[in-house]
Structures are given as structure tokens and as C-alpha cells.
Design an enzyme around this catalytic site. Structure first.
Site, mmCIF file in Angstrom:
data_model
loop_
_atom_site.group_PDB
_atom_site.id
_atom_site.type_symbol
_atom_site.label_atom_id
_atom_site.label_comp_id
_atom_site.label_asym_id
_atom_site.label_seq_id
_atom_site.Cartn_x
_atom_site.Cartn_y
_atom_site.Cartn_z
ATOM 1 C CD GLN A 160 18.110 39.834 52.619
ATOM 2 O OE1 GLN A 160 18.705 40.340 53.559
ATOM 3 N NE2 GLN A 160 17.780 38.566 52.599
ATOM 4 C CD GLU A 219 17.117 30.828 51.872
ATOM 5 O OE1 GLU A 219 16.399 30.944 52.860
ATOM 6 O OE2 GLU A 219 17.044 29.855 51.102
#
Lengths: 196, 275
Positions: free
Chosen positions: A84, A149
């Protein structure tokens, strides 16, 4: 579709075991009088720093080393967390150095294909140094927070700050393209006379 | 997308290929490595009536190094030339430039002569051919002729090749004793088109610099030797003479500035490499 909605299975068929549970953390309360809510139970943290080189001849930026430290609470699957973070970092590097919705003065859209809307390839993306610090959230059942994110927010800023430090700039519009930086390094007075 | 309909001819002999070209002329497009043509067909930017595949033609897959030249046949892949034994000794400019062409995967398929025929203004092989003052061998039903590189490239994607002609081979002069060669290129990403590419040849008495990616074709100019007081002004004048354009990836001013800065670096490197 019965696997999504066991309740729709005809009761005569006999059902598999199912259980429905609702759980709401007490910290996520209903909207207050001002219609405000706490939209996130917990927050992950990031701390980034990096070194860049700006080539004086061309204005091209090379990220020498990028360090990103994450606290996403209890890490459940280290490889997925690293995946990620690396993905977010690669996307963000694209935003910092390559990607641009470009328009001509008459409004014509100039970057309508990937030939012109430049996305970094593996050759442009260095391996980030990823560090972890686990401070489990007291509010989630597993102590986990979120991850993925964050670098989209931190990385463009970190790279921009590094370029600004290298070039003593007080502001910089991204993407930091070679044309932009070369003009800042060499200035307009260094341009050769233009044939009219 | 898919190509528009076309007839496909896989020539088995040079005679057959030349017959097709004589009969079809501009309605036929030659297919070699396909790294430019096939995407253009798929996007329907090219809609030839006939696609003439030359990759099975015998005898055109040779690299011959003799009589001061590296002669590369029409079906030689870029990768084959890149891996030619002792290429760096025979012609350092080619050895330096070839790795900059696209990606290794496209070089496995694309041909040397195909890139020359395509005449992209930012392509490395036309630039090197012009810098070295090489030659192009053309053949048609009407006969064979040789064209000098400097006159061969006439504009964006256009050359002196007539519609009924096939590029049979190109020749790159081999390195001269006492000469130094250097190649530099700047692009946005690995494998991208050159924003500016420089090829320099410097010997004891003379220097010359060829520039790609700025004008509509490679431009060669003789310049004062590195170390000469006149070089800076001459490079300035060279850069100013370019009819450069702004595009999304570089302004005209940036390109001209790179001609001066990168051109100088390339000349200095070539001078330092003099054997």
C-alpha cells in the site's frame, strides 16, 4: 445472490448458520446540533523526508533517497502494508514530477492520452525506505488504523519541499518539470536570442 | 482499436517486394519490425491498402563491417546491432546511442532501417546516420541508388525515399583514428522520445554536432573545436537558428537552451574521447 442475503433463502430449504452483529464504537456519535460528526475513529500517521538532486543542465529531478515512516497501528500483514505504501508513493511521485492535466490557452486539452499524460514507470520510481512504528489504536478491536492514502498527501509535498530547499524557492507549482526548473535555474536572461 | 482492412503480402524475394512497390506505390506500406507501423495501423492513423512484410527476405539480415563502414541490412533488428561484437570499437557513437532507442523490448523487434525510413525527428538512428555522414541504399524496379544521410531526411517523418523504393541497407562510417565520439540525450522518462539528442564527432582539427528532437529532422553543423574561444558564440548561434516549437513536454526556449548546454557537454566528452 442468496450468499449476499441469506435472509432471502426460502425457509423451507433449511438455512446454513448465520449471525448478524452490529457494532458501533461509542466514539462515533450521531451528528451534533451543528450537523458535525467524527468521520474517522482513528488516524494513521506519517513522517517523510527525502533528498533530491536537481540536474543543473536539464532541470531534471532525481530522488536520491526517500524515507517514509508510518504508524498505522497494529500491522496485520506487513507485505500488504508495504505494498500500500509503495503504491501510494509511486502515484504521488507521479503527481510531483510527471502528471499534469494540461490545457492550451484556448482551452484545448493537451494531455488526453498516456503519451502525453506522463505516469512514472518502474524506472522513475525509487524504492522508498519504509519504517514502521506501531502504536495500536485504543479505539479499534485489533488496534489497527488505516494505511495507503497517506503518501498521496505527504510525498508530493515532501518532494516539493526538497526541491525548494535545493533551489532556495519559496513556492513551487507541481509537477516539477525539467522545463520549469531549468527556467528557474538559468533565468530568462540566459536564453539565446530568438530568431524572429 | 483495430486496423482498417488491408491486403497483406509477405514477400519471399526481393523481386516480389519490388514488384509490389512498383505496382502499389504510395498505397503500400512496408512492414519491418512494426514498432511504429502496427500501433499506427491499430489507431487507424495509417490506412494503407497493402502492407508489405519484408522480414522474410533472404540476405537482408546481415551486418557487414568492411571498407570503413558498418553496413546494416533492411531486416536487422536494433537489438542485433546493439549486440554486435566490438560495436564500441568500430563505431562508439552507435554503441552509445542504441540503448537510448525505446526500450529493450521494442529494440528486439524494431529494425535499424525501419527507424531510418520512419524519420521521426527525435529518433536516434537518423541522428547518428547524419552525424556520421552515412549512406542509405535504395532499391526499386528502376535500379539501385545511394543517398547521403544529410540530404535524405527532408522533414517530419519524410525522406527522399520514393514510393516504389525499399531501403535495402544503411551504412554507418566506422570510427576514424584520432576521432572522439559522444552521444547524449534528454527525455522525460526512460525510453521516452528525446526532447533533445546530441551526437558529436571531434578530431584534431574539426568538430561537428548533430541535434535531434528540436527541428523537423536531424541538423548537423560544424563548430569550433572545444577549447576554442569561438565555441560558445557558435553554439549560441546554432541554438538560435533552430525553428523550435513549444509542446507539452518542453518549451522551444528550453530546447534551444539544451542545444547549448547539452551540446557543449557532448562536444567536450567527444573531445576527451579522442583516441
Amino acid at each position: 445472490s442468496a450468499h449476499w442475503a441469506p435472509g432471502t433463502i426460502d425457509s423451507d430449504l433449511g438455512q446454513t448458520i448465520r449471525e448478524t452483529v452490529f457494532w458501533t464504537p461509542p466514539e462515533l456519535t450521531a451528528p451534533n446540533e451543528a450537523d458535525e460528526i467524527n468521520s474517522s475513529l482513528c488516524h494513521g500517521f506519517i513522517f517523510d523526508f527525502c533528498g533530491v538532486e536537481v540536474d543543473r543542465l536539464s532541470g531534471a529531478v532525481r530522488v536520491d533517497r526517500y524515507v517514509t515512516m508510518h504508524d498505522c497501528g497494529r500491522v496485520l500483514h506487513p507485505a500488504m502494508v508495504a505494498g500500500q505504501i509503495t503504491g501510494g508513493f509511486a502515484q504521488a511521485l507521479g503527481a510531483a514530477l510527471f502528471e499534469e492535466y494540461a490545457y492550451a490557452p484556448d482551452g484545448a486539452f493537451l494531455s488526453g492520452t498516456f503519451a502525453d499524460y506522463l505516469v512514472p514507470t518502474s524506472m522513475e520510481v525509487p524504492e522508498p525506505v519504509i519504517l514502521q512504528r506501531e502504536s495500536p489504536s485504543p479505539l479499534t478491536p485489533l488496534g489497527t488504523k488505516g494505511v495507503g492514502e497517506g503518501n498521496c498527501m505527504s510525498t508530493p509535498v515532501c518532494i516539493a519541499n526538497a526541491i525548494a530547499d535545493a533551489m532556495s524557492l519559496t513556492s513551487l507549482d507541481l509537477p516539477a518539470t525539467p522545463t520549469k526548473l531549468a527556467a528557474l535555474i538559468h533565468g530568462r536572461q540566459n536564453e539565446p536570442r530568438v530568431k524572429s | 482499436m483495430k486496423p482498417a482492412a488491408f491486403d497483406y503480402v509477405r514477400a519471399e524475394s526481393l523481386d516480389e517486394a519490388l514488384d509490389v512497390l512498383a505496382a502499389e506505390g504510395a498505397d503500400a506500406t512496408i512492414l519491418a519490425g512494426g514498432q511504429t507501423l502496427v500501433p499506427m495501423l491499430n489507431m487507424r492513423m495509417a490506412r494503407p491498402r497493402v502492407v508489405l512484410d519484408i522480414m522474410r527476405l533472404p540476405g537482408l539480415d546481415r551486418i557487414d563491417i568492411a571498407e570503413g563502414a558498418i553496413r546494416v541490412g533492411a531486416t536487422v533488428r536494433q537489438r542485433a546491432l546493439e549486440r554486435q561484437a566490438d560495436l564500441g570499437k568500430h563505431q562508439p557513437l552507435l554503441a552509445a546511442a542504441l540503448p537510448w532507442i525505446g526500450h529493450a523490448q521494442t529494440r528486439n523487434r524494431g529494425t535499424v532501417c525501419g527507424s531510418v525510413a520512419n524519420a521521426d525527428p527525435s529518433a536516434e538512428l537518423p541522428l547518428v546516420l547524419v552525424a556520421l555522414r552515412g549512406e542509405i541504399e535504395l532499391r526499386s524496379r528502376r535500379g539501385a541508388r545511394r543517398a547521403a544521410a544529410n540530404a535524405f531526411f527532408t522533414g517530419i517523418m519524410s525522406t527522399e525515399r520514393k514510393d516504389d523504393e525499399l531501403i535495402e541497407a544503411v551504412s554507418f562510417p566506422t570510427a576514424h583514428a584520432g576521432a572522439g565520439y559522444a552521444f547524449r540525450e534528454i527525455g522525460r522518462r526512460h525510453g521516452d522520445f528525446a526532447i533533445v539528442a546530441c551526437a558529436a564527432v571531434v578530431d584534431t582539427h574539426k568538430a561537428r554536432l548533430a541535434i535531434g528532437g528540436v527541428a523537423d529532422r536531424p541538423i548537423l553543423r560544424e563548430l569550433p573545436l572545444p577549447g576554442s574561444a569561438d565555441l560558445t558564440d557558435a553554439l549560441d548561434a546554432f541554438a538560435a537558428d533552430f525553428d523550435a516549437r513549444d509542446d507539452l513536454h518542453a518549451t522551444a526556449a528550453y530546447r534551444r537552451a539544451l542545444v547549448r548546454r547539452l551540446g557543449l557537454q557532448t562536444l567536450l566528452e567527444a573531445a576527451a574521447c579522442r583516441a
